[in-house]
Scaffold this active site. Structure first.
Site, short mmCIF file in Angstrom:
data_model
loop_
_atom_site.label_atom_id
_atom_site.label_comp_id
_atom_site.label_asym_id
_atom_site.label_seq_id
_atom_site.Cartn_x
_atom_site.Cartn_y
_atom_site.Cartn_z
N ARG A 57 0.74 -1.19 0.00
CA ARG A 57 0.03 0.03 -0.15
C ARG A 57 0.75 1.32 -0.15
NH1 ARG A 57 -2.13 1.00 4.99
NH2 ARG A 57 -2.98 -0.90 5.15
N TYR A 110 -14.28 21.89 -10.57
CA TYR A 110 -14.55 20.62 -11.13
C TYR A 110 -15.55 20.19 -10.08
CZ TYR A 110 -14.39 15.67 -11.65
OH TYR A 110 -14.32 14.31 -11.94
N ASP A 181 -5.87 22.51 -8.71
CA ASP A 181 -5.80 21.48 -9.85
C ASP A 181 -5.40 21.87 -10.77
OD1 ASP A 181 -7.06 19.74 -11.70
OD2 ASP A 181 -9.01 19.35 -10.50
N LYS A 206 -6.10 11.79 -17.05
CA LYS A 206 -6.41 12.72 -18.40
C LYS A 206 -5.22 12.66 -19.33
CE LYS A 206 -10.05 13.84 -16.09
NZ LYS A 206 -11.37 12.81 -16.16
C1 LIG Z 1 -10.18 19.05 -13.79
C2 LIG Z 1 -10.73 17.78 -13.19
N1 LIG Z 1 -10.07 17.44 -11.93
C3 LIG Z 1 -10.19 16.43 -11.60
C4 LIG Z 1 -10.76 15.16 -12.11
C5 LIG Z 1 -10.80 13.93 -11.32
O1 LIG Z 1 -10.11 12.93 -11.85
P1 LIG Z 1 -10.51 11.31 -11.81
O2 LIG Z 1 -11.65 11.08 -12.87
O3 LIG Z 1 -9.22 10.79 -12.23
O4 LIG Z 1 -10.92 11.17 -10.40
C6 LIG Z 1 -11.32 15.56 -13.33
C7 LIG Z 1 -12.18 14.62 -13.80
O5 LIG Z 1 -12.94 14.69 -14.64
C8 LIG Z 1 -11.42 16.91 -13.89
O6 LIG Z 1 -11.86 17.08 -14.98
#
Ligand SMILES: Cc1ncc(COP(=O)(O)O)c(C=O)c1O
Length: 391
Positions: A57, A110, A181, A206
């Site tokens: 882990r 988000y 982010d 992504k």
């Molecule tokens: C801007 C942004 N941050 C975080 C995330 C979350 O990522 P995950 O889908 O890997 O949990 C997303 C997912 O669409 C996103 O668009």
């Protein structure tokens, strides 16, 4: 050696062929149990409690290879890999917030960062979360108990830009940490630490993964204290990104630069074409001259990725559905950052609480993939014909 440029780092970071028979890529370690030859080694306490291979882990050399490469790209102290981008957000928030604290979160964040983390997880833990308008300074919203300011720029639905360094200066004046982010830009297009961000989060699902086949997050910190806080919380929550996913993240990373260049090239072509169409009220893409965020983007970013938004003129829901249902190259899917083009209807105004988002018509979000942009434009042209011919 002089400091390496980003393309060289992408190719060489996190690779140690000399430890692995000269093989170019790190091996995929599937591990839970790790054995120790002596009681002394079993009971040894490393200076950093998470150093080394201890138990599946806490990470294996595959996890560490990904973390090392991402750290080199962001120019941070260490990175913590997580099992998704959402996990990276939840873990980092939980690491720095406790009951009685206040967190200030950008209003266009988000969706799940707001609904699932801020309004649910943090609220349940006694953290007071308020939101701020991306178009305004935050000074009057900060309090002595504000411990975190969470930002995203551009936002991944409305693509509004903020002056990151200016927000960071305000946050730091009350001792709050700035969490960003940076999924849209990746370390190649925006360097958060050079704009005074404290901790950077990226959904590696992504662009780092890049092939729509992996769930992964990364959190890069600048100090040992912040590493302990995030890694400790991640471990407490049972975070454990799978070894195959870490490997895929690392493999995706090697081509991030060339993919992003093509995403930007294609996205600009498509966005410029859409910009001239009568069906479109506004294209939301800071790389376009004329976009309200263009000057900030030009000042702070070294490029744009392939994700942007559209505001259509007023069209009915069924007209939009006819357009989207018939797309041949654009698939309908909520993620982005892979090699393929995507298009979804979006409703950015629905969950904002402190800033107005009342577009002239329905909104769409497009991810422009690595196809030939002429083919994408032809697909969109037919889509707009369906939009116009449906009531
Ligand atoms: C801007 C942004 N941050 C975080 C995330 C979350 O990522 P995950 O889908 O890997 O949990 C997303 C997912 O669409 C996103 O668009």
């Amino acid at each position: 050696m002089p400091p390496m440029k980003k393309d060289t780092l992408l190719v060489h970071s996190g690779r140690h062929p000399e430890d692995n028979f000269g093989i170019v890529n790190p091996p995929v370690y599937h591990a839970s149990t790790v054995t120790f030859p002596t009681v002394e080694k079993y009971e040894a306490k490393p200076a950093n409690p998470f150093d080394g291979v201890q138990y599946g882990r806490t990470g294996t050399p595959t996890t560490f290879a990904l973390e090392e490469a991402v750290t080199a790209l962001y120019g941070g102290y260490k990175t913590i890999a997580t099992s998704s981008g959402a996990a990276a957000i939840a873990i980092t928030m939980a690491a720095f917030l406790k009951s009685g604290d206040h967190a200030l979160v950008i209003d266009n964040v988000y969706g799940p960062t707001r609904t699932r983390v801020s309004d649910t997880l943090l609220a349940r833990g006694g953290v007071d979360v308020t939101y701020f308008n991306p178009a305004q300074p935050i000074g009057n919203l900060l309090r002595p108990e504000t411990k975190v300011v969470f930002i995203e720029s551009p936002g991944s639905l409305t693509f509004e830009m903020i002056d990151v360094a200016a927000i960071a200066a305000e946050a730091h004046a009350v001792g709050a940490l700035v969490l960003m982010d940076n999924t849209w830009a990746t370390p190649l297009l925006f360097r958060p630490f050079e704009h005074d961000v404290d901790i950077v989060i990226e959904a590696a699902t992504k662009y780092i993964g890049g092939h729509a086949d992996v769930m992964l997050g990364v959190v890069t910190v600048q100090t040992p204290e912040h590493h302990l806080a995030v890694k400790g919380t991640a471990n407490a929550m049972g975070n454990c990104p799978g070894p195959d996913d870490c490997y895929l993240g690392l493999r995706g990373l090697r081509t991030l630069s060339v993919r992003l260049e093509r995403h930007q090239h294609n996205a600009l072509r498509v966005a410029e074409w859409l910009n001239g169409r009568v069906e479109i009220d506004r294209v939301l893409y800071p790389a376009l001259p004329g976009d309200p965020g263009h000057d900030l983007w030009k000042r702070d970013f070294s490029g744009a990725s392939g994700l942007f938004g559209l505001i259509l003129k007023p069209y009915s829901h069924s007209a939009v559905a006819a357009m989207l249902d018939g797309m041949e190259l654009f698939a309908m899917g909520a993620s982005w950052g892979g090699y393929e083009s995507l298009m979804i209807p979006s409703k950015p105004g629905e969950i904002r609480t402190v800033s107005d988002w009342s577009p002239a018509g329905p909104c769409l979000r497009l991810h422009i993939g690595l196809e030939d942009p002429d083919d994408l434009i032809a697909d969109l042209e037919k889509g707009l014909t369906r939009l116009n011919s449906t009531a």
